[in-house]
Write an enzyme that holds these catalytic residues in place. Structure first.
Site, PDB file in Angstrom:
ATOM      1  N   ILE A   1       0.885  -1.159   0.000  1.00  0.00           N
ATOM      2  CA  ILE A   1       0.000   0.000   0.000  1.00  0.00           C
ATOM      3  C   ILE A   1       0.927   1.214   0.000  1.00  0.00           C
ATOM      4  O   ILE A   1       1.560   1.503   1.012  1.00  0.00           O
ATOM      5  CB  ILE A   1      -0.922   0.012   1.226  1.00  0.00           C
ATOM      6  CG1 ILE A   1      -1.860  -1.198   1.209  1.00  0.00           C
ATOM      7  CG2 ILE A   1      -1.752   1.306   1.248  1.00  0.00           C
ATOM      8  CD1 ILE A   1      -2.784  -1.290   2.406  1.00  0.00           C
ATOM      9  N   PRO A   2       1.045   1.915  -1.126  1.00  0.00           N
ATOM     10  CA  PRO A   2       2.146   2.868  -1.301  1.00  0.00           C
ATOM     11  C   PRO A   2       1.929   4.225  -0.638  1.00  0.00           C
ATOM     12  O   PRO A   2       1.852   5.261  -1.304  1.00  0.00           O
ATOM     13  CB  PRO A   2       2.237   2.988  -2.822  1.00  0.00           C
ATOM     14  CG  PRO A   2       0.829   2.774  -3.288  1.00  0.00           C
ATOM     15  CD  PRO A   2       0.247   1.753  -2.356  1.00  0.00           C
ATOM     16  N   CYS A   3       1.871   4.236   0.685  1.00  0.00           N
ATOM     17  CA  CYS A   3       1.721   5.506   1.399  1.00  0.00           C
ATOM     18  C   CYS A   3       2.955   6.386   1.223  1.00  0.00           C
ATOM     19  O   CYS A   3       2.892   7.598   1.463  1.00  0.00           O
ATOM     20  CB  CYS A   3       1.415   5.266   2.872  1.00  0.00           C
ATOM     21  SG  CYS A   3       2.652   4.306   3.764  1.00  0.00           S
ATOM     22  N   HIS A   4       4.069   5.787   0.777  1.00  0.00           N
ATOM     23  CA  HIS A   4       5.278   6.583   0.536  1.00  0.00           C
ATOM     24  C   HIS A   4       5.103   7.538  -0.641  1.00  0.00           C
ATOM     25  O   HIS A   4       5.894   8.473  -0.789  1.00  0.00           O
ATOM     26  CB  HIS A   4       6.476   5.661   0.270  1.00  0.00           C
ATOM     27  CG  HIS A   4       6.241   4.678  -0.835  1.00  0.00           C
ATOM     28  ND1 HIS A   4       5.670   3.439  -0.635  1.00  0.00           N
ATOM     29  CD2 HIS A   4       6.487   4.761  -2.181  1.00  0.00           C
ATOM     30  CE1 HIS A   4       5.588   2.799  -1.788  1.00  0.00           C
ATOM     31  NE2 HIS A   4       6.083   3.580  -2.740  1.00  0.00           N
TER      32      HIS A   4
END
Length: 278
Positions: free
Chosen positions: A245-248
């Site tokens: 989950i690409p919260c970056h």
């Protein structure tokens, strides 16, 4: 990871920290190499092996001006055109491969009671990982520095579950997302404990293409709750699955990268690496 690979990993991390701190001064190759106690030639080769681009090019990817340009390009069309990238594109979407299923109210309330959770430890380009899965999918993934503490954190999130150290096919498949070649990748299923709002935010994060960035405000707008930027930030900060989950890929509107649960230097490394691979 061999001893030499560990040494190289920490040298790359140290170099990224130096670049992130000093990119406004545009340090030379020799200055960066000297900071990690390597010759310019050796450092250039080591960095290109890791990132696929030169340190100078990587510096571009993590500059504020570059981030601002990505935000400007993506604000109007990021979610409208994301699905047009197609499976053959290098900007292919996580949500073409990753599917989220929320835990049932009983599983959520009872902190994993009756759940059997397998967990394992893995290495990645961005550090060590603990990965955990139920029969339905990945329920947790986090970077860690200390294996014992990492396991304690996992167990604290599902205090009533039954745990077994076991690398299963669900975990093995998920780890393929760290590789450039996704030809062997099957759909990754995530089995997550979260509120309806959190799940909505996490699903929206999956729509951000690799190599692109967005803001907390843009996420709030895309879940039809434009005044919820702060709540969005809290939901992003509680993301239980690192990288998948690409919260970056969510940064401040100013172009500053902002905080990251697993460390700002790691966030910088991932953003720069994805920019290089895109």
């Amino acid at each position: 990871m061999t001893q030499q690979e560990q040494i190289d990993y920490y040298r790359i991390a140290e170099a990224i920290e130096y670049i992130k701190t000093n990119f406004k001064e545009q340090p030379s190759l020799s200055e960066i190499a000297e900071n990690v106690h390597l010759s310019s030639f050796h450092f250039q080769r080591l960095f290109k092996d890791w990132a696929g681009v030169s340190p100078k090019k990587f510096m571009q990817y993590i500059s504020i001006e570059h981030a601002k340009q990505l935000l400007k390009e993506g604000q109007a069309t990021l979610f409208d055109t994301a699905h047009e990238t197609g499976l053959s594109s290098t900007g292919r979407l996580h949500d073409l491969f990753v599917n989220i299923e929320g835990m049932t109210p009983a599983e959520y309330k009872n902190r994993g009671k009756s759940l059997a959770i397998n967990y394992s430890f893995a290495e990645s380009l961005f550090g060590n990982l603990i990965v955990a899965s139920t029969l339905k999918g990945i329920c947790y993934m986090a970077f860690y520095e200390d294996e014992v503490i990492a396991l304690e954190l996992l167990k604290s999130k599902f205090s009533n579950a039954i745990f077994q150290r076991k690398l299963d096919t669900i975990q093995q498949n998920a780890m393929l997302l760290f590789k450039k070649d996704w030809s062997k990748l099957h759909q990754v299923k995530l089995h997550l404990k979260g509120t309806d709002f959190q799940l909505k935010v996490w699903e929206t994060l999956l729509k951000i293409p690799m190599g692109q960035l967005t803001t907390y405000g843009n996420i709030a707008h895309n879940i039809n709750n434009p005044n919820a930027s702060r709540a969005v930030g809290t939901a992003i900060g509680s993301n239980p699955v690192a990288f998948l989950i690409p919260c970056h890929r969510v940064i401040q509107a100013t172009g500053e990268f902002g905080g990251y649960m697993w460390g700002n230097i790691r966030k910088t490394a991932i953003i720069g690496w994805e920019g290089a691979k895109n």
